[in-house]
Design a protein around this motif. Structure first.
Motif, PDB file in Angstrom:
ATOM      1  N   MET A   1      -2.960  -0.561 -23.720  1.00  0.00           N
ATOM      2  CA  MET A   1      -2.545   0.833 -24.438  1.00  0.00           C
ATOM      3  C   MET A   1      -3.312   1.536 -22.671  1.00  0.00           C
ATOM      4  N   THR A   2      -1.747   2.846 -22.649  1.00  0.00           N
ATOM      5  CA  THR A   2      -1.750   3.595 -21.249  1.00  0.00           C
ATOM      6  C   THR A   2      -2.342   5.152 -21.782  1.00  0.00           C
ATOM      7  N   THR A   3      -3.125   5.738 -21.963  1.00  0.00           N
ATOM      8  CA  THR A   3      -3.533   6.964 -21.993  1.00  0.00           C
ATOM      9  C   THR A   3      -2.863   7.771 -20.511  1.00  0.00           C
ATOM     10  N   VAL A   4      -1.954   9.080 -20.831  1.00  0.00           N
ATOM     11  CA  VAL A   4      -1.427   9.390 -19.855  1.00  0.00           C
ATOM     12  C   VAL A   4      -2.431  10.798 -20.423  1.00  0.00           C
ATOM     13  N   VAL A   5      -2.913  11.705 -18.847  1.00  0.00           N
ATOM     14  CA  VAL A   5      -3.551  12.702 -19.763  1.00  0.00           C
ATOM     15  C   VAL A   5      -3.296  13.842 -18.765  1.00  0.00           C
ATOM     16  N   LEU A   6      -2.358  14.444 -19.034  1.00  0.00           N
ATOM     17  CA  LEU A   6      -2.023  15.738 -19.334  1.00  0.00           C
ATOM     18  C   LEU A   6      -2.796  17.086 -19.093  1.00  0.00           C
ATOM     19  N   ALA A   7      -2.571  18.202 -17.444  1.00  0.00           N
ATOM     20  CA  ALA A   7      -3.062  19.203 -17.788  1.00  0.00           C
ATOM     21  C   ALA A   7      -2.759  20.231 -17.038  1.00  0.00           C
ATOM     22  N   GLY A   8      -3.007  21.620 -17.275  1.00  0.00           N
ATOM     23  CA  GLY A   8      -2.443  22.826 -16.712  1.00  0.00           C
ATOM     24  C   GLY A   8      -0.995  23.678 -17.246  1.00  0.00           C
ATOM     25  N   GLU A   9      -0.032  22.736 -16.646  1.00  0.00           N
ATOM     26  CA  GLU A   9       1.252  23.973 -17.095  1.00  0.00           C
ATOM     27  C   GLU A   9       2.319  22.467 -17.188  1.00  0.00           C
TER      28      GLU A   9
ATOM     29  N   ALA B   1       6.446  19.272 -12.635  1.00  0.00           N
ATOM     30  CA  ALA B   1       5.695  18.796 -13.705  1.00  0.00           C
ATOM     31  C   ALA B   1       6.498  17.232 -14.718  1.00  0.00           C
ATOM     32  N   VAL B   2       7.657  18.144 -15.349  1.00  0.00           N
ATOM     33  CA  VAL B   2       8.285  17.677 -16.618  1.00  0.00           C
ATOM     34  C   VAL B   2       9.471  16.360 -16.400  1.00  0.00           C
ATOM     35  N   ALA B   3       9.383  16.594 -14.806  1.00  0.00           N
ATOM     36  CA  ALA B   3      10.112  15.235 -14.347  1.00  0.00           C
ATOM     37  C   ALA B   3       9.305  14.086 -14.104  1.00  0.00           C
ATOM     38  N   ASP B   4       8.097  14.421 -13.954  1.00  0.00           N
ATOM     39  CA  ASP B   4       7.436  13.237 -12.822  1.00  0.00           C
ATOM     40  C   ASP B   4       6.708  13.077 -14.188  1.00  0.00           C
ATOM     41  N   LEU B   5       6.584  13.720 -15.626  1.00  0.00           N
ATOM     42  CA  LEU B   5       6.491  13.151 -16.546  1.00  0.00           C
ATOM     43  C   LEU B   5       6.632  12.173 -16.890  1.00  0.00           C
ATOM     44  N   ALA B   6       8.107  12.214 -17.507  1.00  0.00           N
ATOM     45  CA  ALA B   6       9.129  11.304 -17.817  1.00  0.00           C
ATOM     46  C   ALA B   6       9.651  10.529 -16.758  1.00  0.00           C
ATOM     47  N   GLU B   7       9.680  10.583 -15.489  1.00  0.00           N
ATOM     48  CA  GLU B   7      10.007   9.429 -14.689  1.00  0.00           C
ATOM     49  C   GLU B   7       8.774   8.274 -14.443  1.00  0.00           C
ATOM     50  N   HIS B   8       7.322   9.091 -15.042  1.00  0.00           N
ATOM     51  CA  HIS B   8       6.132   8.374 -15.179  1.00  0.00           C
ATOM     52  C   HIS B   8       6.413   7.117 -16.688  1.00  0.00           C
ATOM     53  N   CYS B   9       6.284   8.104 -17.745  1.00  0.00           N
ATOM     54  CA  CYS B   9       6.616   7.542 -19.110  1.00  0.00           C
ATOM     55  C   CYS B   9       7.472   6.545 -18.822  1.00  0.00           C
TER      56      CYS B   9
ATOM     57  N   GLY C   1      10.095  21.032 -20.383  1.00  0.00           N
ATOM     58  CA  GLY C   1       8.356  20.009 -20.631  1.00  0.00           C
ATOM     59  C   GLY C   1       8.474  20.017 -23.014  1.00  0.00           C
ATOM     60  N   LEU C   2       8.893  20.935 -23.594  1.00  0.00           N
ATOM     61  CA  LEU C   2       8.763  20.433 -24.900  1.00  0.00           C
ATOM     62  C   LEU C   2       9.757  19.664 -25.547  1.00  0.00           C
ATOM     63  N   GLU C   3      11.405  19.973 -25.083  1.00  0.00           N
ATOM     64  CA  GLU C   3      12.120  19.035 -24.680  1.00  0.00           C
ATOM     65  C   GLU C   3      12.371  17.118 -24.187  1.00  0.00           C
ATOM     66  N   VAL C   4      10.955  17.384 -23.073  1.00  0.00           N
ATOM     67  CA  VAL C   4      10.788  15.669 -22.231  1.00  0.00           C
ATOM     68  C   VAL C   4       9.851  16.067 -23.974  1.00  0.00           C
ATOM     69  N   LEU C   5       8.445  16.242 -24.366  1.00  0.00           N
ATOM     70  CA  LEU C   5       7.862  16.446 -25.234  1.00  0.00           C
ATOM     71  C   LEU C   5       8.604  14.883 -26.368  1.00  0.00           C
ATOM     72  N   ILE C   6       9.848  16.191 -27.191  1.00  0.00           N
ATOM     73  CA  ILE C   6      10.519  15.756 -27.913  1.00  0.00           C
ATOM     74  C   ILE C   6      11.405  14.576 -28.700  1.00  0.00           C
ATOM     75  N   ALA C   7      11.907  14.252 -26.845  1.00  0.00           N
ATOM     76  CA  ALA C   7      12.736  13.252 -26.854  1.00  0.00           C
ATOM     77  C   ALA C   7      11.958  11.876 -26.365  1.00  0.00           C
ATOM     78  N   LEU C   8      10.527  11.766 -25.811  1.00  0.00           N
ATOM     79  CA  LEU C   8       9.574  10.944 -26.012  1.00  0.00           C
ATOM     80  C   LEU C   8       9.079  10.479 -27.130  1.00  0.00           C
TER      81      LEU C   8
ATOM     82  N   SER D   1      -3.272   9.662 -15.175  1.00  0.00           N
ATOM     83  CA  SER D   1      -2.737  10.810 -15.424  1.00  0.00           C
ATOM     84  C   SER D   1      -2.219  11.553 -14.691  1.00  0.00           C
ATOM     85  N   VAL D   2      -1.618  12.776 -14.707  1.00  0.00           N
ATOM     86  CA  VAL D   2      -0.691  12.979 -14.430  1.00  0.00           C
ATOM     87  C   VAL D   2      -1.044  14.561 -14.749  1.00  0.00           C
ATOM     88  N   THR D   3      -1.089  15.098 -13.512  1.00  0.00           N
ATOM     89  CA  THR D   3      -1.797  16.415 -13.371  1.00  0.00           C
ATOM     90  C   THR D   3      -0.363  17.638 -12.897  1.00  0.00           C
TER      91      THR D   3
END
Length: 123
Positions: A1-9, A14-22, A47-54, A119-121
């Motif tokens: 199991m991998t945990t990705v810790v998000l912080a800030g905005e 950051a949204v593109a980085d999160l989608a790519e990382h996942c 960000g909301l769109e990416v979170l919903i897709a994930l 983590s992704v900051t």
């Protein structure tokens, strides 16, 4: 199991980085991903769109979101046209409720199998 810790905005690059990382994490066999949003204080529409897709399982891996709160999405809710507000509220509600279920059920491991904690900051 991998945990990705998000912080800030969670907006902009950051949204593109999160989608790519996942997407990279999901290539691992039997990938299980936890997105920890406890440190996020703002999220935009992208960000909301990416979170919903994930959250919906796009990409095929097991993914849970924890630490989602209504206050993280106030900017999105304020900027949403009135005719679209019901749908956006429903999306936010899905994330917040899923985060509450995770908290009740419990996600015990917060690191990769090798012991590291990625983590992704966000900006």
């Amino acid at each position: 199991m991998t945990t990705v810790v998000l912080a800030g905005e969670l907006r902009g690059w950051a949204v593109a980085d999160l989608a790519e990382h996942c997407a990279v994490l999901r290539q691992e066999p039997h990938a299980q991903i936890v997105l920890d949003m406890g440190g996020v204080h703002a999220c935009d529409a992208a960000g909301l769109e990416v979170l919903i897709a994930l959250h919906a399982g796009d990409g095929g891996a097991d993914l849970v979101i924890r630490g989602a709160r209504w206050s993280q999405f106030f900017d999105v809710l304020r900027q949403t046209p009135l005719e679209d507000l019901g749908g956006v509220c429903h999306q936010v509600r899905q994330l917040v409720w899923s985060a509450r279920r995770v908290r009740r059920i419990g996600v015990d491991r917060t690191e990769r199998d090798d012991g590291s904690t990625p983590s992704v900051t966000a900006g």
